[in-house]
Design a protein around this motif. Structure first.
Motif, PDB file in Angstrom:
ATOM      1  N   LYS A  58      65.449  21.518  40.300  1.00  0.00           N
ATOM      2  CA  LYS A  58      64.700  21.493  39.046  1.00  0.00           C
ATOM      3  C   LYS A  58      63.711  22.641  39.044  1.00  0.00           C
ATOM      4  CE  LYS A  58      66.483  17.611  37.595  1.00  0.00           C
ATOM      5  NZ  LYS A  58      67.329  17.538  36.432  1.00  0.00           N
ATOM      6  N   ALA A  59      63.181  22.953  37.869  1.00  0.00           N
ATOM      7  CA  ALA A  59      62.098  23.922  37.736  1.00  0.00           C
ATOM      8  C   ALA A  59      60.840  23.158  37.363  1.00  0.00           C
ATOM      9  CB  ALA A  59      62.429  24.955  36.664  1.00  0.00           C
ATOM     10  N   TRP A  60      59.749  23.493  38.014  1.00  0.00           N
ATOM     11  CA  TRP A  60      58.456  22.874  37.731  1.00  0.00           C
ATOM     12  C   TRP A  60      57.615  23.909  37.006  1.00  0.00           C
ATOM     13  CZ3 TRP A  60      53.898  23.460  41.324  1.00  0.00           C
ATOM     14  CH2 TRP A  60      52.793  22.761  40.851  1.00  0.00           C
ATOM     15  N   VAL A  61      57.164  23.571  35.810  1.00  0.00           N
ATOM     16  CA  VAL A  61      56.350  24.468  34.993  1.00  0.00           C
ATOM     17  C   VAL A  61      54.973  23.840  34.843  1.00  0.00           C
ATOM     18  CG1 VAL A  61      56.119  25.586  32.742  1.00  0.00           C
ATOM     19  CG2 VAL A  61      58.397  25.209  33.717  1.00  0.00           C
ATOM     20  N   LEU A  62      53.950  24.598  35.195  1.00  0.00           N
ATOM     21  CA  LEU A  62      52.570  24.146  35.065  1.00  0.00           C
ATOM     22  C   LEU A  62      51.864  25.060  34.087  1.00  0.00           C
ATOM     23  CD1 LEU A  62      50.042  22.570  36.865  1.00  0.00           C
ATOM     24  CD2 LEU A  62      49.591  24.988  37.082  1.00  0.00           C
TER      25      LEU A  62
END
Length: 112
Positions: A58-62
């Protein structure tokens, strides 16, 4: 201010990034992560044998946004990350007490 943590499919990241940039939120942190939700991974076949993939990429975007922009940023993420299938991800929203830009010592909204 609010902190948005979005866990999304890596293939949807370019669309989410572009949508956030259009809203004026080009600054974000992105990381490659692995995990699973309620589905507990997936079962795949390779050379006639089944094997379980427990942790999916997955990609984690903050991104930190001003309170008044929260809903439009969340909507942009949802619209651009959704495929309609299990594993599209999750969005977590939390309060941010303060932000400090290290280089200039600006605080609050000016640092976002």
């Amino acid at each position: 201010m609010k902190r948005i943590d979005a866990i999304i499919r890596p293939s949807r990241l370019p669309f989410v990034r572009e949508a956030l940039e259009e809203l004026g939120y080009g600054g974000m942190t992105v990381a490659e992560v692995k995990g699973h939700g309620k589905q507990r991974g997936i079962t795949e076949q390779w050379r006639g044998r089944e094997y379980k993939v427990e942790y999916l990429s997955k990609a984690w975007v903050l991104v930190v946004v001003n309170d008044q922009d929260l809903q439009k940023v969340v909507n942009a993420i949802v619209e651009n990350a959704r495929t309609g299938e299990i594993g599209d991800g999750k969005i977590f929203i939390s309060d941010v007490i303060d932000v400090i830009r290290v280089r200039t010592n600006e605080r609050g909204s000016a640092a976002v």
